[in-house]
Design a protein around this motif. Structure first.
Motif, PDB file in Angstrom:
ATOM      1  N   ALA A  41      -1.819  10.040   6.771  1.00  0.00           N
ATOM      2  CA  ALA A  41      -1.404  10.772   7.975  1.00  0.00           C
ATOM      3  C   ALA A  41      -1.105  12.203   7.802  1.00  0.00           C
ATOM      4  CB  ALA A  41      -0.747   9.919   8.802  1.00  0.00           C
ATOM      5  N   ARG A  42      -0.589  12.547   6.664  1.00  0.00           N
ATOM      6  CA  ARG A  42       0.135  13.739   6.510  1.00  0.00           C
ATOM      7  C   ARG A  42      -0.428  14.781   5.581  1.00  0.00           C
ATOM      8  NH1 ARG A  42       5.565  10.733   5.374  1.00  0.00           N
ATOM      9  NH2 ARG A  42       3.897   9.409   4.302  1.00  0.00           N
TER      10      ARG A  42
ATOM     11  N   VAL B 198      -8.542  26.263   7.217  1.00  0.00           N
ATOM     12  CA  VAL B 198      -7.996  25.281   6.263  1.00  0.00           C
ATOM     13  C   VAL B 198      -7.423  24.261   7.495  1.00  0.00           C
ATOM     14  CG1 VAL B 198      -6.385  24.484   4.833  1.00  0.00           C
ATOM     15  CG2 VAL B 198      -7.598  26.413   4.365  1.00  0.00           C
ATOM     16  N   VAL B 199      -6.989  24.567   8.561  1.00  0.00           N
ATOM     17  CA  VAL B 199      -6.351  23.690   9.651  1.00  0.00           C
ATOM     18  C   VAL B 199      -7.425  22.813  10.094  1.00  0.00           C
ATOM     19  CG1 VAL B 199      -5.123  23.446  11.514  1.00  0.00           C
ATOM     20  CG2 VAL B 199      -4.272  24.894   9.737  1.00  0.00           C
ATOM     21  N   GLU B 200      -8.678  23.572  10.667  1.00  0.00           N
ATOM     22  CA  GLU B 200      -9.613  23.008  11.001  1.00  0.00           C
ATOM     23  C   GLU B 200     -10.419  22.043  10.280  1.00  0.00           C
ATOM     24  OE1 GLU B 200     -13.899  24.335  13.682  1.00  0.00           O
ATOM     25  OE2 GLU B 200     -12.478  25.859  12.125  1.00  0.00           O
ATOM     26  N   ALA B 201     -10.323  22.524   8.884  1.00  0.00           N
ATOM     27  CA  ALA B 201     -11.252  21.553   8.062  1.00  0.00           C
ATOM     28  C   ALA B 201     -10.222  20.392   7.765  1.00  0.00           C
ATOM     29  CB  ALA B 201     -11.292  22.360   6.586  1.00  0.00           C
ATOM     30  N   ILE B 202      -8.903  20.167   7.759  1.00  0.00           N
ATOM     31  CA  ILE B 202      -8.136  19.019   7.508  1.00  0.00           C
ATOM     32  C   ILE B 202      -8.474  18.212   8.718  1.00  0.00           C
ATOM     33  CG2 ILE B 202      -5.712  18.168   7.555  1.00  0.00           C
ATOM     34  CD1 ILE B 202      -4.946  21.079   5.856  1.00  0.00           C
ATOM     35  N   ASP B 203      -8.224  18.940   9.977  1.00  0.00           N
ATOM     36  CA  ASP B 203      -8.562  18.285  11.188  1.00  0.00           C
ATOM     37  C   ASP B 203      -7.129  18.017  12.011  1.00  0.00           C
ATOM     38  OD1 ASP B 203      -9.303  16.957  13.577  1.00  0.00           O
ATOM     39  OD2 ASP B 203     -11.010  15.700  12.609  1.00  0.00           O
ATOM     40  N   PRO B 204      -6.810  18.770  12.744  1.00  0.00           N
ATOM     41  CA  PRO B 204      -5.617  18.281  13.276  1.00  0.00           C
ATOM     42  C   PRO B 204      -5.464  17.207  14.428  1.00  0.00           C
ATOM     43  CG  PRO B 204      -6.327  20.400  14.266  1.00  0.00           C
ATOM     44  CD  PRO B 204      -7.411  19.987  12.999  1.00  0.00           C
TER      45      PRO B 204
ATOM     46  N   GLU C 177       0.854  -1.215   0.033  1.00  0.00           N
ATOM     47  CA  GLU C 177       0.151   0.014   0.025  1.00  0.00           C
ATOM     48  C   GLU C 177       0.967   1.102   0.092  1.00  0.00           C
ATOM     49  OE1 GLU C 177      -2.378  -0.232   3.246  1.00  0.00           O
ATOM     50  OE2 GLU C 177      -3.047  -2.440   2.942  1.00  0.00           O
ATOM     51  N   ILE C 178       0.117   2.351  -0.333  1.00  0.00           N
ATOM     52  CA  ILE C 178       1.098   3.534  -0.489  1.00  0.00           C
ATOM     53  C   ILE C 178       0.396   4.503   0.876  1.00  0.00           C
ATOM     54  CG2 ILE C 178       1.663   3.283  -2.676  1.00  0.00           C
ATOM     55  CD1 ILE C 178      -0.417   5.248  -3.492  1.00  0.00           C
ATOM     56  N   SER C 179       1.361   5.285   1.117  1.00  0.00           N
ATOM     57  CA  SER C 179       0.924   6.615   2.221  1.00  0.00           C
ATOM     58  C   SER C 179       1.577   7.987   1.827  1.00  0.00           C
ATOM     59  CB  SER C 179       1.368   5.987   3.583  1.00  0.00           C
ATOM     60  OG  SER C 179       0.925   6.909   4.451  1.00  0.00           O
ATOM     61  N   PRO C 180       0.933   8.314   0.717  1.00  0.00           N
ATOM     62  CA  PRO C 180       1.647   9.625   0.178  1.00  0.00           C
ATOM     63  C   PRO C 180       1.296  10.987   1.242  1.00  0.00           C
ATOM     64  CG  PRO C 180      -0.180   9.138  -1.071  1.00  0.00           C
ATOM     65  CD  PRO C 180      -0.146   8.024  -0.469  1.00  0.00           C
ATOM     66  N   ILE C 181       2.304  11.741   1.255  1.00  0.00           N
ATOM     67  CA  ILE C 181       2.003  13.095   2.101  1.00  0.00           C
ATOM     68  C   ILE C 181       1.022  13.824   0.756  1.00  0.00           C
ATOM     69  CG2 ILE C 181       3.042  15.406   2.384  1.00  0.00           C
ATOM     70  CD1 ILE C 181       5.677  13.630   3.385  1.00  0.00           C
ATOM     71  N   ILE C 182       0.178  14.540   1.531  1.00  0.00           N
ATOM     72  CA  ILE C 182      -0.901  15.333   0.688  1.00  0.00           C
ATOM     73  C   ILE C 182      -0.492  16.854   0.739  1.00  0.00           C
ATOM     74  CG2 ILE C 182      -3.278  15.833   0.110  1.00  0.00           C
ATOM     75  CD1 ILE C 182      -4.132  13.108   1.432  1.00  0.00           C
TER      76      ILE C 182
ATOM     77  N   SER D  13      -9.715  15.238   3.475  1.00  0.00           N
ATOM     78  CA  SER D  13      -9.399  15.037   4.788  1.00  0.00           C
ATOM     79  C   SER D  13      -9.883  13.513   5.228  1.00  0.00           C
ATOM     80  CB  SER D  13      -9.889  16.047   6.005  1.00  0.00           C
ATOM     81  OG  SER D  13      -9.675  15.410   7.283  1.00  0.00           O
ATOM     82  N   LYS D  14     -11.556  13.302   4.963  1.00  0.00           N
ATOM     83  CA  LYS D  14     -12.257  12.239   5.359  1.00  0.00           C
ATOM     84  C   LYS D  14     -11.760  11.076   4.505  1.00  0.00           C
ATOM     85  CE  LYS D  14     -16.999  10.332   5.642  1.00  0.00           C
ATOM     86  NZ  LYS D  14     -16.835   9.408   4.462  1.00  0.00           N
ATOM     87  N   GLN D  15     -11.587  11.157   3.220  1.00  0.00           N
ATOM     88  CA  GLN D  15     -11.204  10.072   2.171  1.00  0.00           C
ATOM     89  C   GLN D  15      -9.708   9.620   2.743  1.00  0.00           C
ATOM     90  OE1 GLN D  15     -12.078  10.429  -2.097  1.00  0.00           O
ATOM     91  NE2 GLN D  15     -13.072  12.501  -1.422  1.00  0.00           N
ATOM     92  N   ALA D  16      -8.889  10.670   2.832  1.00  0.00           N
ATOM     93  CA  ALA D  16      -7.309  10.533   3.336  1.00  0.00           C
ATOM     94  C   ALA D  16      -7.411   9.510   4.433  1.00  0.00           C
ATOM     95  CB  ALA D  16      -6.780  11.843   3.424  1.00  0.00           C
ATOM     96  N   ASP D  17      -8.351   9.909   5.528  1.00  0.00           N
ATOM     97  CA  ASP D  17      -8.136   9.393   6.802  1.00  0.00           C
ATOM     98  C   ASP D  17      -8.705   7.843   6.488  1.00  0.00           C
ATOM     99  OD1 ASP D  17      -7.884   9.110   9.728  1.00  0.00           O
ATOM    100  OD2 ASP D  17     -10.218   9.082   9.810  1.00  0.00           O
TER     101      ASP D  17
END
Length: 375
Positions: A109-110, A127-133, A48-53, A100-104
């Motif tokens: 993770a990044r 934007v930070v809030e929408a990504i969800d820290p 599997e892959i885990s790219p930084i977004i 953010s939801k699809q990535a999670d």
């Protein structure tokens, strides 16, 4: 997972003592994110892959750098691309939340907030809030101009964990000239202290142009970050963006080889550097993706061909599409847009005279691999 089990897992993934300490601290504050980060190696072992977004919601910037790879994405080119921009709807906060939801759901993770200059964005906090820290490890790029003690502490308080700060020469006059911004070097030095004082993780990033790897200035910068206890991320100058007008900037194999030797001595790395026991080679799709302000997904920050638009195609399928592509998916030891002359020539030809980038899916990359047919 207990704290000790978490530390053991990190150690097994070949992390440094400093990195283990940082991630153990993260585990106590944000255990969900820490678990996802610790799982990256296992994901890769399963294929599997885990790219930084990288998320580019805005291209507004207070600089106009000589080497900018995003120049032809910039909002200052609006008058040239107005019709195209009307067709390509701009990213909304709902788009960010959906990404953010699809990535999670994929275990990613990044996120890196980039641009442009992120700290000029009026909606940066949103934007930070929408990504969800609480679900993702959030990094922000910055040129440092606005990063004083107050701003750094604020970024930490809203959930940003790491700053990637640009410095393009350890000689003040050279940096300011390259950035076309007097006093920018002094602002970077101030920002270094501000980030560290706010307990933000920090790396410097710098662009390597042809011949620079041999210079004392560059090794002095390598030594500086090593002595200060953080890292230096080195990006190769590539023939895209503003650098299309400066082919003399593009590095050659000698520069890359010198950098690899310096990596053995200093806290210096590039996108081609093995990390945490993993060597992806060229990290297109596998290690990184960029989401533009119009929801196009590109396989690296420097390739101006989309592999899909998130308004039309889900993130899971876009990543699978990228991994199926013969240019992007297979392991390759060289940098596709930095070292592969065949691809560079094609990329230059197809993007020449285009008013807005990236090229949509089907016009650059496609499942039919039309790129190969045109060579």
């Amino acid at each position: 997972m207990s704290s000790q089990e978490h530390i053991t897992l990190l150690a097994e993934n070949n992390l440094t003592e400093s990195e283990i300490k940082k991630r153990s601290g993260l585990a106590s504050r944000k255990p969900y994110i820490a678990k996802k980060l610790a799982n990256i190696s296992s994901m890769e072992e399963r294929g599997e892959i885990s790219p930084i977004i990288r998320i580019e919601k805005s291209y507004l910037c207070n600089f106009q750098c000589t080497h900018c790879s995003a120049e032809y994405y910039m909002d200052r080119h609006l008058e040239k691309v107005l019709k195209v921009k009307e067709d390509r709807k701009q990213m909304t906060m709902d788009d960010v939340r959906d990404l953010s939801k699809q990535a999670d759901e994929l275990g990613l993770a990044r996120f890196v907030i980039t641009g442009g200059e992120p700290l000029v964005m009026r909606d940066f906090d949103a934007v930070v809030e929408a990504i969800d820290p609480e679900k993702h490890y959030i990094i922000s790029d910055t040129n440092g101009w606005f990063l004083d003690d107050k701003k750094a502490k604020h970024l930490k308080s809203i959930g940003v964990e790491k700053i990637q700060l640009s410095l393009d020469s350890f000689v003040e006059e050279e940096h300011d000239a390259f950035r076309n911004k007097p006093h920018s070097y002094k602002k970077v030095m101030r920002a270094v202290d501000a980030a560290l004082n706010a307990d933000l993780n920090l790396i410097l990033s710098t662009v390597l142009v042809k011949g620079r790897a041999k210079k004392k200035e560059f090794e002095d910068m390598c030594k500086y970050v090593t002595d200060k206890g953080f890292g230096l991320y080195v990006s190769y100058a590539k023939p895209v963006g503003s650098c299309t007008d400066h082919p003399e900037f593009v590095i050659d194999k000698e520069d890359a080889d010198i950098l690899r030797e310096l990596e053995k001595k200093y806290n210096v790395f590039s996108h081609m550097t093995p990390s945490y026991g993993s060597f992806k080679g060229c990290i297109t799709v596998k290690g990184i993706i960029t989401v533009t302000s119009t929801n196009e997904v590109t396989p690296c920050p420097y390739i101006d061909f989309s592999i899909g638009n998130l308004r039309e195609t889900g993130l899971k399928e876009i990543l699978a599409r990228g991994m199926r592509n013969p240019w992007l998916g297979p392991h390759r030891p060289d940098c596709l847009i930095g070292e592969d002359k065949k691809f560079i020539d094609l990329h230059t030809k197809k993007t020449a005279f285009r008013t807005h980038l990236p090229l949509p899916w089907g016009e650059g990359f496609s499942d039919n691999d039309s790129l190969t047919d045109e060579l």
